[in-house]
Scaffold this active site. Structure first.
Site, PDB file in Angstrom:
ATOM      1  N   GLY A 110     -11.035 -20.817  47.256  1.00 53.28           N
ATOM      2  CA  GLY A 110     -10.620 -22.204  46.990  1.00 53.28           C
ATOM      3  C   GLY A 110     -11.331 -23.185  47.910  1.00 53.28           C
ATOM      4  O   GLY A 110     -11.794 -24.248  47.470  1.00 53.28           O
ATOM      5  N   HIS A 111     -11.432 -22.827  49.188  1.00 50.09           N
ATOM      6  CA  HIS A 111     -12.162 -23.682  50.131  1.00 50.09           C
ATOM      7  C   HIS A 111     -13.658 -23.691  49.803  1.00 50.09           C
ATOM      8  O   HIS A 111     -14.323 -24.735  49.891  1.00 50.09           O
ATOM      9  CB  HIS A 111     -12.012 -23.163  51.566  1.00 50.09           C
ATOM     10  CG  HIS A 111     -10.607 -23.153  52.096  1.00 50.09           C
ATOM     11  ND1 HIS A 111      -9.887 -21.999  52.251  1.00 50.09           N
ATOM     12  CD2 HIS A 111      -9.802 -24.158  52.532  1.00 50.09           C
ATOM     13  CE1 HIS A 111      -8.698 -22.271  52.769  1.00 50.09           C
ATOM     14  NE2 HIS A 111      -8.614 -23.581  52.931  1.00 50.09           N
TER      15      HIS A 111
ATOM     16  N   LYS B 187      -5.144 -28.404  44.264  1.00 50.47           N
ATOM     17  CA  LYS B 187      -4.042 -27.503  44.657  1.00 50.47           C
ATOM     18  C   LYS B 187      -2.958 -28.266  45.425  1.00 50.47           C
ATOM     19  O   LYS B 187      -1.779 -28.040  45.227  1.00 50.47           O
ATOM     20  CB  LYS B 187      -4.640 -26.373  45.501  1.00 50.47           C
ATOM     21  CG  LYS B 187      -3.714 -25.650  46.440  1.00 50.47           C
ATOM     22  CD  LYS B 187      -2.821 -24.690  45.693  1.00 50.47           C
ATOM     23  CE  LYS B 187      -2.052 -23.744  46.585  1.00 50.47           C
ATOM     24  NZ  LYS B 187      -1.377 -24.347  47.717  1.00 50.47           N
TER      25      LYS B 187
ATOM     26  N   SER C 144      -4.157 -19.897  51.847  1.00 45.10           N
ATOM     27  CA  SER C 144      -4.169 -19.113  53.092  1.00 45.10           C
ATOM     28  C   SER C 144      -2.817 -18.454  53.311  1.00 45.10           C
ATOM     29  O   SER C 144      -2.721 -17.401  53.932  1.00 45.10           O
ATOM     30  CB  SER C 144      -4.504 -20.018  54.278  1.00 45.10           C
ATOM     31  OG  SER C 144      -5.689 -20.741  54.024  1.00 45.10           O
TER      32      SER C 144
ATOM     33  N   GLY D 168      -8.767 -30.378  47.507  1.00 46.97           N
ATOM     34  CA  GLY D 168      -8.361 -29.557  46.368  1.00 46.97           C
ATOM     35  C   GLY D 168      -7.200 -30.156  45.603  1.00 46.97           C
ATOM     36  O   GLY D 168      -6.251 -30.688  46.189  1.00 46.97           O
TER      37      GLY D 168
ATOM     38  N   MET E 114      -7.991 -26.068  57.245  1.00 49.77           N
ATOM     39  CA  MET E 114      -7.251 -25.477  58.368  1.00 49.77           C
ATOM     40  C   MET E 114      -7.719 -24.036  58.591  1.00 49.77           C
ATOM     41  O   MET E 114      -7.045 -23.265  59.289  1.00 49.77           O
ATOM     42  CB  MET E 114      -5.746 -25.531  58.102  1.00 49.77           C
ATOM     43  CG  MET E 114      -5.243 -26.962  57.962  1.00 49.77           C
ATOM     44  SD  MET E 114      -3.503 -27.162  58.361  1.00 49.77           S
ATOM     45  CE  MET E 114      -2.741 -26.106  57.138  1.00 49.77           C
TER      46      MET E 114
HETATM   47  P1  AMP Z   1      -6.092 -26.053  53.827  1.00 53.56           P
HETATM   48  O1  AMP Z   1      -7.018 -25.223  54.656  1.00 53.56           O
HETATM   49  O2  AMP Z   1      -5.008 -25.263  53.181  1.00 53.56           O
HETATM   50  O3  AMP Z   1      -5.628 -27.304  54.516  1.00 53.56           O
HETATM   51  O4  AMP Z   1      -6.971 -26.558  52.600  1.00 53.56           O
HETATM   52  C1  AMP Z   1      -8.158 -27.284  52.808  1.00 53.56           C
HETATM   53  C2  AMP Z   1      -8.615 -27.873  51.507  1.00 53.56           C
HETATM   54  O5  AMP Z   1      -8.842 -26.842  50.557  1.00 53.56           O
HETATM   55  C3  AMP Z   1      -7.578 -28.818  50.895  1.00 53.56           C
HETATM   56  O6  AMP Z   1      -8.254 -29.931  50.321  1.00 53.56           O
HETATM   57  C4  AMP Z   1      -6.942 -27.958  49.841  1.00 53.56           C
HETATM   58  O7  AMP Z   1      -6.405 -28.692  48.767  1.00 53.56           O
HETATM   59  C5  AMP Z   1      -8.128 -27.131  49.373  1.00 53.56           C
HETATM   60  N1  AMP Z   1      -7.673 -25.902  48.722  1.00 53.56           N
HETATM   61  C6  AMP Z   1      -6.823 -24.979  49.229  1.00 53.56           C
HETATM   62  N2  AMP Z   1      -6.587 -24.013  48.327  1.00 53.56           N
HETATM   63  C7  AMP Z   1      -7.290 -24.336  47.212  1.00 53.56           C
HETATM   64  C8  AMP Z   1      -7.450 -23.745  45.918  1.00 53.56           C
HETATM   65  N3  AMP Z   1      -6.835 -22.620  45.574  1.00 53.56           N
HETATM   66  N4  AMP Z   1      -8.249 -24.382  45.030  1.00 53.56           N
HETATM   67  C9  AMP Z   1      -8.873 -25.547  45.356  1.00 53.56           C
HETATM   68  N5  AMP Z   1      -8.762 -26.138  46.562  1.00 53.56           N
HETATM   69  C10 AMP Z   1      -7.984 -25.554  47.474  1.00 53.56           C
END
Ligand code: AMP
Length: 277
Positions: free
Chosen positions: A33-34, A146, A183, A144, A27
């Site tokens: 992490g990303h 997470k 984020s 992730g 997103m």
């Molecule tokens: P998001 O942008 O929050 O939807 O996250 C996109 C991807 O990044 C998802 O698969 C999350 O699980 C992963 N992600 C977000 N934060 C972390 C983190 N701290 N460590 C590992 N993966 C992460």
């Protein structure tokens, strides 16, 4: 690196990419992490596709869709540096035209934890991820740890619907004090940022109890809850010790068990987890 905003452009360029293709859906408002997902995809595939899409259907009416942080220019610079080949950045209208009216829903695994507190959240997640899988047609997709329930839900959808790809789970990346990168951490003021470490402290306590031989799940839940309640800025939503695949709550810890938390720090809702096993 090519950046496209329409499904037609994405499909056209996707077909020219050398196989196998790794895919990292996000997103945006990217952090380390990303990038760890992107690096893993880069290492394991000939081509890497990333998407940036703040998906409105996974946000509840009272949630933070409008104020979710966005910085596409910075995101694209970060993705380019990691050697991503193709970025998909659709508009909401591109993904959900007015006539859109089909949904993908996983079952029981979506009902508890995040699903219980965020009704409709996982229906939005599975629908958008299924659409992205159909559009990008990746060989492997990277998620992730997470977001442990999201990972379990997507694995279930892929297995149940015979989707033709492998889901790869990537360990959680943390700040030096243990806070899981997110984020949404940008919402925390300095005092809240310090208080937010309580999630990691509670998960570390769970790990310690388990390694000391504590098998009673309720003892672990209670000790985590007690620790979090000592932090005045924290409001606990759930402390769970569940089967890592079905997410059924456990009486006796049986590895692999997912220990997960949702805690509000001020107005910001944070989630984190560890797997015992
Ligand atoms: P998001 O942008 O929050 O939807 O996250 C996109 C991807 O990044 C998802 O698969 C999350 O699980 C992963 N992600 C977000 N934060 C972390 C983190 N701290 N460590 C590992 N993966 C992460």
């Amino acid at each position: 690196m090519k950046v496209v905003e329409t499904i037609a452009d994405l499909k056209r360029l996707r077909h020219k990419l050398p196989e196998p293709v790794g895919f990292v859906p996000t997103m945006g408002y990217l952090h380390e992490g990303h990038l760890v997902l992107v690096r893993r995809a880069r290492a394991e595939n000939s081509s890497v596709v990333a998407s940036i899409f703040v998906n409105p259907t996974q946000f509840g009416p009272q949630e933070d869709f409008d104020k979710y942080p966005r910085n596409p220019k910075r995101d694209l610079a970060m993705l380019e540096k990691e050697g991503v080949d193709l970025v998909f950045m659709p508009s909401v209208a591109e993904m959900y035209p007015p006539q859109f009216d089909s949904w993908v829903e996983a079952g029981k695994v979506t009902e508890r934890l995040e699903g219980a507190t965020r009704p409709g959240h996982f229906r939005g997640v599975t629908t958008v991820v299924a659409k992205l899988f159909n559009i990008v047609q990746p060989d492997k997709a990277y998620f992730g740890q997470k977001d442990a329930q999201q990972l379990a839900v997507i694995k279930k959808m892929v297995a149940d619907l015979n989707m033709n790809l492998e889901v790869v789970a990537v360990p959680t990346v943390r700040e030096p004090d243990g806070l899981a990168m997110s984020s949404r951490n940008i919402y925390l003021n300095p005092e809240e940022r310090k208080a937010a470490v309580v999630l990691y402290q509670a998960l570390s306590l769970a790990q310690k109890l388990w390694s000391q031989g504590v098998k009673d799940a309720q003892t672990i839940r209670q000790q985590m809850t007690d620790l979090i309640q000592k932090q005045p800025l924290a409001n606990i939503e759930y402390a769970s010790v569940a089967d890592a695949e079905t997410l059924d709550e456990l009486d006796k810890v049986q590895p692999p068990a997912l220990v997960s938390l949702a805690v509000r720090i001020g107005k910001t809702r944070l989630i984190d987890n560890v797997v015992l096993g």
